[in-house]
Write an enzyme that holds these catalytic residues in place. Structure first.
Site, mmCIF file in Angstrom:
data_model
loop_
_atom_site.group_PDB
_atom_site.id
_atom_site.type_symbol
_atom_site.label_atom_id
_atom_site.label_comp_id
_atom_site.label_asym_id
_atom_site.label_seq_id
_atom_site.Cartn_x
_atom_site.Cartn_y
_atom_site.Cartn_z
ATOM 1 N N HIS A 34 0.869 -1.183 0.000
ATOM 2 C CA HIS A 34 0.000 0.000 0.000
ATOM 3 C C HIS A 34 0.906 1.233 0.000
ATOM 4 O O HIS A 34 2.142 1.098 -0.066
ATOM 5 C CB HIS A 34 -0.934 -0.020 1.220
ATOM 6 C CG HIS A 34 -0.225 -0.264 2.518
ATOM 7 N ND1 HIS A 34 0.639 0.652 3.071
ATOM 8 C CD2 HIS A 34 -0.224 -1.328 3.364
ATOM 9 C CE1 HIS A 34 1.116 0.182 4.203
ATOM 10 N NE2 HIS A 34 0.621 -1.031 4.403
ATOM 11 N N HIS A 37 4.087 1.349 2.190
ATOM 12 C CA HIS A 37 5.257 0.657 1.623
ATOM 13 C C HIS A 37 5.892 1.492 0.505
ATOM 14 O O HIS A 37 7.115 1.588 0.407
ATOM 15 C CB HIS A 37 4.835 -0.690 1.024
ATOM 16 C CG HIS A 37 4.275 -1.674 2.010
ATOM 17 N ND1 HIS A 37 2.970 -2.057 2.005
ATOM 18 C CD2 HIS A 37 4.862 -2.364 3.026
ATOM 19 C CE1 HIS A 37 2.755 -2.950 2.963
ATOM 20 N NE2 HIS A 37 3.884 -3.154 3.612
ATOM 21 N N ARG A 187 -3.495 -4.957 6.747
ATOM 22 C CA ARG A 187 -4.675 -5.515 7.420
ATOM 23 C C ARG A 187 -5.931 -4.684 7.169
ATOM 24 O O ARG A 187 -7.047 -5.193 7.346
ATOM 25 C CB ARG A 187 -4.431 -5.600 8.926
ATOM 26 C CG ARG A 187 -3.379 -6.627 9.315
ATOM 27 C CD ARG A 187 -3.016 -6.478 10.776
ATOM 28 N NE ARG A 187 -1.783 -7.174 11.099
ATOM 29 C CZ ARG A 187 -1.725 -8.442 11.509
ATOM 30 N NH1 ARG A 187 -2.819 -9.116 11.664
ATOM 31 N NH2 ARG A 187 -0.560 -9.014 11.768
HETATM 32 P P1 AMP Z 1 4.833 -5.031 6.587
HETATM 33 O O1 AMP Z 1 4.686 -5.457 5.162
HETATM 34 O O2 AMP Z 1 3.531 -4.743 7.283
HETATM 35 O O3 AMP Z 1 5.755 -5.936 7.371
HETATM 36 O O4 AMP Z 1 5.571 -3.637 6.547
HETATM 37 C C1 AMP Z 1 6.783 -3.469 5.865
HETATM 38 C C2 AMP Z 1 7.347 -2.130 6.223
HETATM 39 O O5 AMP Z 1 6.442 -1.105 5.862
HETATM 40 C C3 AMP Z 1 7.609 -1.977 7.730
HETATM 41 O O6 AMP Z 1 8.839 -1.305 7.909
HETATM 42 C C4 AMP Z 1 6.455 -1.138 8.180
HETATM 43 O O7 AMP Z 1 6.729 -0.366 9.330
HETATM 44 C C5 AMP Z 1 6.252 -0.236 6.964
HETATM 45 N N1 AMP Z 1 4.898 0.318 6.957
HETATM 46 C C6 AMP Z 1 3.743 -0.375 7.081
HETATM 47 N N2 AMP Z 1 2.696 0.477 7.085
HETATM 48 C C7 AMP Z 1 3.204 1.735 6.974
HETATM 49 C C8 AMP Z 1 2.638 3.040 6.928
HETATM 50 N N3 AMP Z 1 1.335 3.238 7.011
HETATM 51 N N4 AMP Z 1 3.467 4.090 6.791
HETATM 52 C C9 AMP Z 1 4.822 3.906 6.716
HETATM 53 N N5 AMP Z 1 5.418 2.694 6.742
HETATM 54 C C10 AMP Z 1 4.627 1.631 6.877
#
Ligand code: AMP
Length: 284
Positions: A34, A37, A187
Site C-alpha cells: 500500500h 510501503h 490488514r
Molecule cells: P509489513 O509489510 O507490514 O511488514 O511492513 C513493511 C514495512 O512497511 C515496515 O517497515 C512497516 O513499518 C512499513 N509500513 C507499514 N505500514 C506503513 C505506513 N502506514 N506508513 C509507513 N510505513 C509503513
C-alpha cells in the site's frame, strides 16, 4: 525489474553491482503493498543507487497460525506496483530456503521488546529480529528502510544493528495515513468501509492525547481517560493505550527527564488488530 527468489541468484546479481560501488537500499515487506510501503520504496530510491524490495510473509513472527493464514497476499499486484515505481530488484524467497529447518536460534531483544507488542504477541520480535538479520546477511544493504508506524519494531531493529554490529544505516520513514487518519496497513483491506471510519478514532485519540501531554496533563490521567473512553466505545476493543519512553519502549508515569515520548495504541476493529503511535518531542 528483476524478480529473484533464490539467495544464490540474488547474491550473483548484487555482486556485480557492489563491485561497481553502487549503494544498495533494502525495503523488507510482507507484501500486500500500500502507499505506506511505497513511501519506503521512494525513500530508498532517493537515497540509494539500487533498491531491493523483499516480499516474504515471515511465519516465525506470527504467534497465531490463524493470523498467518489470514494475512493478505497479492504478489501479482505487488509486482505491478513495484515495476511502476521503477524498483531494481524484488526478492521473493521461498520459505524452505529461508528456514531449511525449524530455527533453533532465538534473538532475545531485551526490554525494548518486552512491553506493548512484545507483551501481547509473545515471540513476535524474536521472529522479526531473525528475519531482518537473515535479510541483512543475504542482501548486505548499505541502508534499510522501516516504517515509524511500527515504532517498537523500528527500535528493536536499531538495537539489533547495534548489538550485532551490522554495517547498515537504518532509516525510519514517517507513517502514511488514509484520508480519515487511519494508519495504512495491509490488514486494513479486511475492514469494511464503515470499519475504516470507526477505526479513525484511534488516530483521533492519539492527537487529542498529544495535545494533553503538551498542556502538561499527567500521564496517569490521560491513560485512564482513554482507557475508559474506549471501554465505552462498542466499535473498538482496546488492547493497550500507553505513553512510553521511545528509547526503551517502556510505559512512563511522568515526563521527568524525557526529551520525547510516544503514545502507542493497539485495538481491534471488526476483529482486525490495528496499531498506531504518535511520536512527540517534549523539549526543543
Ligand atoms: P509489513 O509489510 O507490514 O511488514 O511492513 C513493511 C514495512 O512497511 C515496515 O517497515 C512497516 O513499518 C512499513 N509500513 C507499514 N505500514 C506503513 C505506513 N502506514 N506508513 C509507513 N510505513 C509503513
Amino acid at each position: 525489474m528483476q524478480i529473484i527468489s533464490s539467495i544464490k541468484d540474488l547474491n550473483n546479481h548484487l555482486k556485480s553491482l557492489k563491485t561497481q560501488k553502487k549503494s544498495i537500499g533494502l525495503v523488507p515487506t510482507m507484501g500486500a503493498l500500500h502507499d505506506g510501503h511505497i513511501s519506503l520504496v521512494r525513500h530508498s530510491k532517493e537515497k540509494c543507487d539500487v533498491s531491493v524490495v523483499s516480499i516474504f510473509v515471515n511465519p516465525v513472527q506470527f504467534n497465531s497460525s490463524k493470523d498467518l493464514k489470514k494475512y493478505p497476499r497479492d504478489l501479482e499486484n505487488d509486482l505491478r506496483i513495484l515495476e511502476k515505481e521503477g524498483i531494481d530488484v524484488v526478492f521473493t524467497p521461498k520459505e524452505d530456503e529461508i528456514y531449511p529447518s525449524k530455527p533453533t536460534l532465538s534473538l532475545s531483544m531485551g526490554e525494548v521488546a518486552q512491553q506493548l507488542e512484545g507483551h501481547f504477541r509473545p515471540g513476535h520480535f524474536e521472529g522479526v529480529a531473525l528475519i531482518v538479520a537473515k535479510l541483512f546477511n543475504i542482501v548486505q544493504p548499505d541502508v534499510a528502510f522501516f516504517g515509524q508506524k511500527d515504532l517498537q519494531q523500528l527500535q528493536v531493529i536499531r538495537k539489533l544493528v547495534r548489538e550485532l554490529s551490522f554495517p547498515v544505516d537504518i532509516v525510519g520513514v514517517p507513517t502514511v495515513r488514509e484520508k480519515g487518519g487511519l494508519a495504512m496497513s495491509s490488514r486494513n483491506q479486511r475492514l469494511s468501509e464503515e470499519g475504516h471510519i470507526k477505526a479513525s478514532v484511534l488516530y483521533e485519540s492519539l492527537n487529542k492525547a498529544s495535545k494533553m501531554i503538551l498542556e502538561g496533563k499527567e500521564v496517569v490521567s490521560i491513560v485512564k481517560q482513554y482507557t475508559s473512553d474506549f471501554d465505552q466505545n462498542p466499535d473498538v476493543e482496546l488492547e493497550y493505550f500507553h505513553i512510553v519512553n521511545p528509547e526503551n519502549m517502556l510505559p512512563v508515569e511522568t515526563y521527568e527527564g524525557l526529551n520525547d515520548v510516544a503514545i502507542c495504541i493497539a485495538a481491534y476493529v471488526e476483529g482486525i488488530r490495528l496499531i498506531d503511535n504518535l511520536y512527540l518531542r517534549l523539549k526543543i
